[in-house]
Write an enzyme that holds these catalytic residues in place. Structure first.
Site, PDB file in Angstrom:
ATOM      1  N   HIS A 213      39.834  45.091  40.678  1.00 30.22           N
ATOM      2  CA  HIS A 213      40.539  45.367  41.135  1.00 30.22           C
ATOM      3  C   HIS A 213      41.007  45.444  38.652  1.00 30.22           C
ATOM      4  CE1 HIS A 213      43.298  47.752  41.131  1.00 30.22           C
ATOM      5  NE2 HIS A 213      44.947  47.177  41.386  1.00 30.22           N
TER       6      HIS A 213
ATOM      7  N   ASN B  59      45.463  51.183  35.513  1.00 24.33           N
ATOM      8  CA  ASN B  59      44.863  50.979  36.801  1.00 24.33           C
ATOM      9  C   ASN B  59      44.698  52.561  37.768  1.00 24.33           C
ATOM     10  OD1 ASN B  59      45.662  50.258  39.517  1.00 24.33           O
ATOM     11  ND2 ASN B  59      47.477  49.267  38.894  1.00 24.33           N
TER      12      ASN B  59
ATOM     13  N   CYS C 212      45.595  49.384  46.470  1.00 26.99           N
ATOM     14  CA  CYS C 212      44.728  48.684  45.503  1.00 26.99           C
ATOM     15  C   CYS C 212      43.749  48.040  46.066  1.00 26.99           C
ATOM     16  CB  CYS C 212      45.061  48.491  44.317  1.00 26.99           C
ATOM     17  SG  CYS C 212      46.144  49.083  44.097  1.00 26.99           S
TER      18      CYS C 212
END
Ligand code: ACO
Length: 319
Positions: free
Chosen positions: A244, A274, A110
């Site tokens: 994020h 996500n 990520c």
């Protein structure tokens, strides 16, 4: 330092999967998912391939930047899951958009977008490039255990691209890695060697959610603090944070820790969940197109993920 952001562009699959639909697949419900994560829906690839999405995002970013593919000097794709093990997804993007420059992938889960920015900064510093395309995209629906309610509700597909040009709008950037394959792991598929003697784990996402949660809040807070200090600015100088998009509670806790007004955190987790390395540039692109970012704004970005990796940076928005 390094570069300026000339343009951004996103690509997400068409199919919208709501929490209610997920509730028909595993034992969960809309209320649990919303209150524990902030997620209301996510996009899932049905017809689209990762190549379709990466190429669409790349073309959108080039258009937004007013740059032709032929002007690119480097393409970096951050992904955990390109179309193939090799060639890299970046090479496929290069062919599809008609560019003529080196291209390679980076995998920092990520945090991949921030890692790619840091790599690009090095190329600008060495004066090897004038225009760089970064495409950050994952399709985690491909590697989620759809029977595991503790993970399948969290993720979605999609991402975005940015075009960088020469400039001095990167004020600071920091990366960290702590090798750990216990709290977050996605193993490869089966090893086809008849000689291989090791036991293999299922090729799906394995996560110790609570452990990642603690790492995440700490990584976001420490990362932004260091990047703000390295940039020689105060926390109060930050106009916008692009975090994020893993869990709204992680974002809220980080805002509180840092003493930054929660309103300054741009969030689109409600609609996408996500999306791994796609998450930060997808939020950046939506902030760009929504007119949230004004020329001269100081923007902090931060991400964390498997590795365990984290990345943070401070840029001046100059578009
Ligand atoms: N629906 C309903 N109940 C659920 C669900 C669900 N989808 N999932 C778990 N539960 C239950 C659990 O079984 C548990 O029940 P119990 O108390 O009877 O045992 C209860 O809910 C609480 O579970 P917790 O795991 O304690 O829930 P928590 O509040 O910690 O939230 C979560 C879990 C959302 C996963 C959180 O820990 C989190 O966000 N962690 C970070 C995840 C993250 O950021 N991942 C990034 C991955 S990035 C990458 O590189 C791929």
């Amino acid at each position: 330092m390094g570069f300026t952001i000339l343009g951004t562009g996103k690509a997400v699959p068409e199919y919208v999967m709501t929490n209610d639909e997920l509730s028909t697949m595993v034992e969960t419900n809309d209320e649990w998912i919303r209150t524990r994560t902030g997620i209301e829906e996510r996009r899932i690839c049905k017809k689209e391939t990762i190549t379709d999405l990466t190429v669409e995002a790349a073309n959108n970013a080039l258009q937004n930047a007013g740059i032709q593919a032929s002007q690119l000097d480097l393409i970096i794709c951050s992904t955990m899951r390109g179309e193939n093990i090799t060639p890299s997804q970046a090479c496929i993007i290069q062919r599809e958009i008609g560019a003529d420059c080196p291209a390679f992938d980076v995998n920092a889960a990520c945090s991949g977008f921030i890692y790619a920015l840091d790599i690009a900064d090095g190329y600008f510093a060495r004066k090897k490039v004038k225009h760089v395309l970064i495409v950050s995209m994952d399709n985690l629906s491909n590697i989620i255990d759809w029977t595991d309610r503790s993970t399948c509700v969290l993720f979605g597909d999609g991402g975005a691209a940015v075009v960088l040009g020469e400039g001095d709008d990167l004020l600071s950037i920091n990366l960290t890695s702590v090798g750990n394959d216990e709290v977050l792991l996605i193993p490869h598929g089966t090893n086809s060697s008849p000689f291989y003697e090791h036991e293999e784990k299922r090729a799906v996402l394995h996560m110790m959610g609570g452990e990642v949660y603690k790492f995440a809040v700490n990584a976001m807070s420490a990362g932004i603090r260091k990047s703000v200090s390295d940039a020689g600015i105060e926390m109060s100088d930050i106009d916008c944070v692009i975090p994020h998009q893993a869990n709204m509670r992680i974002i809220n806790a980080s805002a509180k820790n840092l003493g930054i007004d929660r309103e300054k955190f741009f969030c689109n987790i409600q609609h996408y969940g996500n999306t791994s390395s796609g998450s930060v540039p997808l939020a950046l692109d939506e902030a760009n197109h929504a007119g949230v970012l004004k020329k001269g704004d100081i923007v902090a970005m931060c991400a964390f993920g498997a590795g365990l990796t984290s990345g943070s940076c401070v840029i001046r928005w100059n578009k």
